[in-house]
Design a protein around this motif. Structure first.
Motif, PDB file in Angstrom:
ATOM      1  N   ARG A   1       0.848  -1.191   0.000  1.00 29.61           N
ATOM      2  CA  ARG A   1       0.000   0.000   0.000  1.00 29.61           C
ATOM      3  C   ARG A   1       0.882   1.238   0.000  1.00 29.61           C
ATOM      4  N   ASP A   2       0.431   2.262  -0.684  1.00 30.22           N
ATOM      5  CA  ASP A   2       1.271   3.464  -0.726  1.00 30.22           C
ATOM      6  C   ASP A   2       0.648   4.625   0.036  1.00 30.22           C
ATOM      7  N   ASP A   3      -0.444   4.349   0.774  1.00 29.51           N
ATOM      8  CA  ASP A   3      -1.057   5.436   1.543  1.00 29.51           C
ATOM      9  C   ASP A   3      -0.720   5.320   3.030  1.00 29.51           C
ATOM     10  N   LEU A   4       0.429   4.715   3.304  1.00 33.68           N
ATOM     11  CA  LEU A   4       0.866   4.536   4.686  1.00 33.68           C
ATOM     12  C   LEU A   4       2.175   5.270   4.914  1.00 33.68           C
ATOM     13  N   GLY A   5       2.379   5.704   6.156  1.00 33.14           N
ATOM     14  CA  GLY A   5       3.692   6.206   6.536  1.00 33.14           C
ATOM     15  C   GLY A   5       4.342   5.170   7.435  1.00 33.14           C
ATOM     16  N   VAL A   6       5.636   5.005   7.294  1.00 32.17           N
ATOM     17  CA  VAL A   6       6.321   3.981   8.085  1.00 32.17           C
ATOM     18  C   VAL A   6       7.582   4.565   8.717  1.00 32.17           C
TER      19      VAL A   6
ATOM     20  N   ASP B   1      15.571  17.549   2.219  1.00 31.38           N
ATOM     21  CA  ASP B   1      15.467  16.652   1.060  1.00 31.38           C
ATOM     22  C   ASP B   1      15.196  15.209   1.468  1.00 31.38           C
ATOM     23  N   ASN B   2      15.710  14.803   2.617  1.00 28.21           N
ATOM     24  CA  ASN B   2      15.355  13.476   3.131  1.00 28.21           C
ATOM     25  C   ASN B   2      13.863  13.412   3.448  1.00 28.21           C
ATOM     26  N   ALA B   3      13.367  14.472   4.082  1.00 30.50           N
ATOM     27  CA  ALA B   3      11.950  14.487   4.478  1.00 30.50           C
ATOM     28  C   ALA B   3      11.035  14.516   3.260  1.00 30.50           C
ATOM     29  N   LEU B   4      11.589  14.932   2.115  1.00 29.99           N
ATOM     30  CA  LEU B   4      10.774  15.011   0.898  1.00 29.99           C
ATOM     31  C   LEU B   4      10.802  13.716   0.071  1.00 29.99           C
ATOM     32  N   VAL B   5      11.612  12.746   0.497  1.00 32.49           N
ATOM     33  CA  VAL B   5      11.776  11.525  -0.312  1.00 32.49           C
ATOM     34  C   VAL B   5      10.443  10.816  -0.613  1.00 32.49           C
ATOM     35  N   PRO B   6       9.591  10.571   0.392  1.00 32.81           N
ATOM     36  CA  PRO B   6       8.328   9.874   0.063  1.00 32.81           C
ATOM     37  C   PRO B   6       7.486  10.652  -0.950  1.00 32.81           C
ATOM     38  N   ALA B   7       7.529  11.976  -0.858  1.00 28.87           N
ATOM     39  CA  ALA B   7       6.767  12.798  -1.811  1.00 28.87           C
ATOM     40  C   ALA B   7       7.355  12.660  -3.210  1.00 28.87           C
ATOM     41  N   VAL B   8       8.688  12.596  -3.290  1.00 32.01           N
ATOM     42  CA  VAL B   8       9.347  12.418  -4.594  1.00 32.01           C
ATOM     43  C   VAL B   8       8.932  11.081  -5.197  1.00 32.01           C
ATOM     44  N   ILE B   9       8.940  10.043  -4.323  1.00 30.65           N
ATOM     45  CA  ILE B   9       8.564   8.709  -4.804  1.00 30.65           C
ATOM     46  C   ILE B   9       7.128   8.707  -5.315  1.00 30.65           C
TER      47      ILE B   9
ATOM     48  N   ALA C   1       7.774  10.414   7.021  1.00 32.21           N
ATOM     49  CA  ALA C   1       6.625   9.499   7.011  1.00 32.21           C
ATOM     50  C   ALA C   1       5.303  10.261   6.953  1.00 32.21           C
ATOM     51  N   LEU C   2       5.271  11.442   7.562  1.00 34.98           N
ATOM     52  CA  LEU C   2       4.026  12.214   7.592  1.00 34.98           C
ATOM     53  C   LEU C   2       3.864  13.128   6.377  1.00 34.98           C
ATOM     54  N   SER C   3       4.918  13.243   5.572  1.00 38.43           N
ATOM     55  CA  SER C   3       4.940  14.264   4.515  1.00 38.43           C
ATOM     56  C   SER C   3       3.857  14.068   3.470  1.00 38.43           C
ATOM     57  N   THR C   4       3.451  12.826   3.250  1.00 43.47           N
ATOM     58  CA  THR C   4       2.435  12.582   2.230  1.00 43.47           C
ATOM     59  C   THR C   4       1.036  12.458   2.844  1.00 43.47           C
TER      60      THR C   4
END
Ligand SMILES: Nc1ncnc2c1ncn2[C@@H]1O[C@H](COP(=O)(O)OP(=O)(O)OP(=O)(O)O)[C@@H](O)[C@H]1O
Ligand SMILES: [Mg+2]
Length: 271
Positions: free
Chosen positions: A95-100, A115-123, A168-171
């Motif tokens: 699932r891609d709607d989870l933060g881990v 930029d680390n905190a933005l990684v999930p958003a980039v993905i 994890a919370l960024s998205t």
């Protein structure tokens, strides 16, 4: 299973005002087969219903299947038997709607905090311009203002975990899964992280499932705490943690806190 408070059973919970559970385990078992062909029963017959907005904590001895339970929620492993429902529906795959957030934060050494905190958003191919203001606000919320351009080697362990939490919370995930997120931190940093996590959770009303070895952490953080048996992991006790919404460090010294941690410890000791 021991129910400490008058709480609805899993069956009636689905009709509670909380609405449809975000995640529901129905008789879920998981057996792994190792490379040598040996079967390892990690989880047996788990029934669990997680309501929107809960901060559910899970304690159990090492190897009892806690990470497996979380990986099932994330869709990274599939049940051997039983069903797993997300918002009432069966879904397969990751699932891609989870933060881990894991015990050791996974930060890229060549990327800054921001930029680390933005990684999930980039993905997720989100537009940086849309996500960056939120991420900067989250960094400020966890006390990392002014550290946006620092690199991981310039951070303390607690700061790295805060960065991982923001990532994890960024998205804006509907569910945040945390596997021993503060396990590697010293006691004082850990207490502060607990206070901060409670505050973030209250402000954002996410659903959080958090695994810990630490009984005090489970009670301090949780709206509800589960105690698991040794492997094969089953849910042995399910306790409402009725310590109110506002929790600060002073709670740790109160009699009601000691009573609840005592109950959890007794459940952990009795197999
Ligand atoms: N992919 C796998 N293949 C084989 N066995 C596995 C696999 N993943 C987990 N296990 C086994 O399942 C059991 C539960 O593992 P799990 O990682 O869920 O425990 P845990 O409660 O998270 O432990 P800890 O507190 O030490 O992190 C263990 O006996 C482990 O060896
Ligand atoms: Mg684990």
């Amino acid at each position: 299973m021991t129910d400490f408070a008058d709480r609805p059973t899993a069956g009636t919970q689905t009709e509670s005002p909380g609405g449809v559970p975000v995640v529901e385990f129905q008789g879920v078992s998981k057996t792994f087969t190792t490379r040598s062909g040996e079967s390892i029963e990690a989880l047996r017959d788990v029934d669990l219903s997680v309501q929107p907005g809960e901060l559910l904590t899970i304690v159990g001895v090492s190897g009892c299947g806690k990470s497996t339970l979380l990986r099932l929620v994330a869709g990274l492993v599939q049940p051997t038997s039983g069903r797993l429902l997300y918002e009432g529906e069966e879904r397969t795959g990751a699932r891609d709607d989870l933060g881990v957030v894991f015990q050791e934060s996974v930060l890229f050494p060549w990327r800054t905090v921001l930029d680390n905190a933005l990684v999930p958003a980039v993905i997720k191919r989100a537009r940086r311009a849309e996500v960056e203001p939120r991420v900067r606000q989250l960094l400020a919320d966890v006390g990392l203002s002014g550290f946006e351009k620092k690199y991981p080697f310039e951070l303390s362990g607690g700061m790295k975990q805060r960065t991982a939490l923001v990532a994890a919370l960024s998205t804006e995930p509907s569910v945040l899964l945390m596997d021993e997120p503060f396990g590697a931190l010293d006691a004082m940093t850990r207490e502060q992280m607990n206070v901060d996590l409670r505050r973030l959770w209250q402000e954002r009303s996410n659903t959080i499932i958090l695994i810990t070895h630490d009984v005090a952490e489970a009670v301090f953080l949780g709206t509800r705490a589960l105690v698991m048996t040794p492997r094969p992991g089953r849910i042995k006790a399910d306790m409402e943690i009725d310590l109110g919404a506002e929790r600060d460090i002073s709670l740790l010294g109160t009699a009601e806190f000691a009573t609840l941690t005592g109950k959890v410890r007794r459940e952990l000791d009795m197999n």
